[in-house]
Scaffold this active site. Structure first.
Site, PDB file in Angstrom:
ATOM      1  N   HIS A   1       0.736  -9.320   3.998  1.00 33.14           N
ATOM      2  CA  HIS A   1      -0.244  -8.421   4.107  1.00 33.14           C
ATOM      3  C   HIS A   1      -1.025  -8.783   2.746  1.00 33.14           C
ATOM      4  CE1 HIS A   1      -2.237  -4.851   6.492  1.00 33.14           C
ATOM      5  NE2 HIS A   1      -2.957  -4.938   5.377  1.00 33.14           N
TER       6      HIS A   1
ATOM      7  N   GLN B   1       0.800  -1.307  -0.077  1.00 25.32           N
ATOM      8  CA  GLN B   1       0.054   0.084   0.001  1.00 25.32           C
ATOM      9  C   GLN B   1       0.936   1.368   0.169  1.00 25.32           C
ATOM     10  OE1 GLN B   1      -2.387  -1.691   3.189  1.00 25.32           O
ATOM     11  NE2 GLN B   1      -4.153  -0.344   2.331  1.00 25.32           N
TER      12      GLN B   1
ATOM     13  N   ASN C   1      -2.028 -10.987   8.114  1.00 23.10           N
ATOM     14  CA  ASN C   1      -3.067  -9.953   8.291  1.00 23.10           C
ATOM     15  C   ASN C   1      -4.341 -10.447   7.600  1.00 23.10           C
ATOM     16  OD1 ASN C   1      -3.770  -7.078   8.987  1.00 23.10           O
ATOM     17  ND2 ASN C   1      -4.398  -7.156   6.779  1.00 23.10           N
ATOM     18  N   GLU C   2      -5.381 -10.496   8.486  1.00 22.60           N
ATOM     19  CA  GLU C   2      -6.828 -10.736   8.278  1.00 22.60           C
ATOM     20  C   GLU C   2      -6.794 -11.720   7.060  1.00 22.60           C
ATOM     21  OE1 GLU C   2      -8.066  -6.950   6.957  1.00 22.60           O
ATOM     22  OE2 GLU C   2      -8.113  -6.042   8.750  1.00 22.60           O
TER      23      GLU C   2
HETATM   24  C1  BGC Z   1      -6.496  -3.837   6.018  1.00 22.05           C
HETATM   25  C2  BGC Z   1      -5.905  -2.793   5.489  1.00 22.05           C
HETATM   26  C3  BGC Z   1      -6.879  -1.765   4.627  1.00 22.05           C
HETATM   27  C4  BGC Z   1      -7.779  -1.496   5.663  1.00 22.05           C
HETATM   28  C5  BGC Z   1      -8.955  -0.307   5.302  1.00 22.05           C
HETATM   29  C6  BGC Z   1      -7.780  -3.424   6.816  1.00 22.05           C
HETATM   30  O1  BGC Z   1      -8.824  -4.449   6.411  1.00 22.05           O
HETATM   31  O2  BGC Z   1      -5.659  -4.785   6.890  1.00 22.05           O
HETATM   32  O3  BGC Z   1      -4.813  -3.030   4.418  1.00 22.05           O
HETATM   33  O4  BGC Z   1      -6.192  -0.523   4.268  1.00 22.05           O
HETATM   34  O5  BGC Z   1      -8.485  -2.343   6.220  1.00 22.05           O
HETATM   35  O6  BGC Z   1      -9.834  -0.888   4.389  1.00 22.05           O
END
Ligand code: BGC
Length: 416
Positions: free
Chosen positions: A123, A20, A167-168
């Protein structure tokens, strides 16, 4: 006005992720952004494809020192960022020492500013070779991932203590890539989603063990010794996106299914391999019948997300039963005008403080994001940053809310 103090040693900061902000990454996302199908789809929607190609992003690969200066100026004592797997291992099994050096220097620069690094190892983006093998659908994906983790942690164990493997993986990546089929690799199938989830669980477990093994082999420094060794111990977790499910009592079972697949299954299966829980919270999940119990909130961000700070209290209470320390690894709002950011932060902090008063062991708050950045399939439109970015000149401008948040960080206290 109440003065809400946070526990001693509480960590305050902001987060970013490699794809990002860095610019010029070459991975499965950068390929997808430029694919003819994606471009055609954007044109059909009347959008300019250029706004949806990460390109130079924030050029943080070159300007990261400027970013760290901002974090320091804002009183942050932790910074969460990610390492880009495709830079470290651009070809299968071939590690790029120069890129590893880059991250080593970056972490040294961060520490020199008195800021603790929290490093995310994955990520959302994959090296192209890994994606070609099926990404996390592949049976061998946990082994591929752990080999990369070993290389990185061997190199960084002398300067990093806080690690986030994924991450997520379940909620956002699994959801968008495999349940909805909107993100690369756009494979819409519940069975594939489950397979990917299982591979993430295996990969996290293997990587956790690997990281612990590396640190266990480092002899601790004896008091008074002149050894150049160090005493950093690894704390390893993964970060998930939690939503407070809003559902009437007669459909509670639906809420349970939602929670189970979004994060509970993953949490339960990896519980012995987590030193902390990384909790990302932005909004609620509306399930059928939700309007009977909660009216639509007046405050909605440009992402279409209803702002509901009490929800963070609810999810914190629900993970407390795992008896692990919790870091809020993301919480933030896209707000270009900066009119709502400060209230958003304060309202959430108030509920986080409330959860601490109820016995939840929250150790830190990490705002998303330090910088405006490339917001995945939404492109460069949404502005989450404490600092605004001019994407033509890459000029960084700290937003007023960031200066107010800095007071909270420095005082370890929220006046509410
Ligand atoms: C993610 C980020 C994203 C943010 C806002 C999160 O789910 O980890 O990468 O930019 O949300 O949408």
């Amino acid at each position: 006005m109440e003065k809400l103090e946070f526990p001693e040693g509480f960590l305050w900061g902001a987060a970013t992720s490699a794809h990002q902000i860095e610019g010029d990454n070459h991975n499965d996302w950068s390929e997808w952004e430029k694919s003819p199908e994606r471009i055609a789809q954007l044109k059909k929607e009347g959008k300019d494809p250029a706004d949806f190609i990460s390109g130079k992003a924030c050029d943080s690969y070159h300007r990261y020192r400027e970013d760290f200066d901002i974090a320091k100026e804002l009183g942050h004592n932790v910074h969460r960022f990610s390492i880009e797997w495709s830079r470290i291992e651009p070809e299968e099994g071939k590690f790029d020492e120069r890129e590893m050096e880059h991250y080593k220097t970056l972490i040294t620069d961060l520490r020199e500013r008195g800021i603790e690094p929290m490093v995310t190892l994955w990520h959302f983006t994959n090296p192209v070779w890994f994606a070609k093998k099926g990404g996390f659908l592949s049976e061998r994906s946990p082994q591929y991932f752990t080999r990369y983790v070993k290389y990185v942690v061997d190199n960084l164990c002398d300067r990093v203590g806080l690690w986030i493997t994924f991450n997520e993986p379940s909620s956002v990546y699994g959801g968008f890539s495999y349940l909805l089929g909107q993100w690369p690799p756009q494979k819409k199938s519940f069975f594939k989603y489950l397979r990917v989830q299982n591979n993430f669980i295996r990969a996290h477990t293997l990587a956790y063990r690997q990281i612990k093994k590396i640190y266990a082999a480092i002899p601790p420094v004896r008091p008074g010794s002149s050894s150049t060794s160090h005493n950093i111990r690894a704390q390893v977790g993964w970060a998930e996106n939690y939503r407070y499910p809003v559902v009437p009592w007669y459909l509670r079972w639906l809420g349970s299914i939602f929670t189970y697949f979004r994060f509970l299954r993953f949490l339960k299966k990896t519980a012995p391999y987590q030193d902390f829980i990384g909790l990302n919270y932005y909004t609620i999940a509306r399930l059928p019948g939700s309007y009977d119990v909660l009216p639509r909130q007046a405050a909605v961000s440009i992402m279409g997300w209803e702002i509901y700070p009490y929800g963070i209290f609810h999810v914190l209470k629900s993970v407390a039963k795992f008896k692990k320390p919790v870091y809020i690894t993301e919480n933030g709002i896209a707000d270009a005008s900066d009119e709502r950011r400060l209230k958003f932060i304060k309202d959430h902090l108030r509920w986080i403080h409330g959860s601490i008063a109820h016995g939840v062991d929250v150790r830190g708050y990490i705002y998303w994001s330090l910088l405006d950045n490339f917001e995945w399939s939404h492109g460069f439109g949404p502005r989450f940053g404490l600092a605004e970015i001019d994407f033509k000149t890459f000029k960084r401008t700290v937003r007023p809310s960031a200066l107010e948040y800095a007071h909270i960080c420095r005082n370890n206290m929220l006046e509410y």
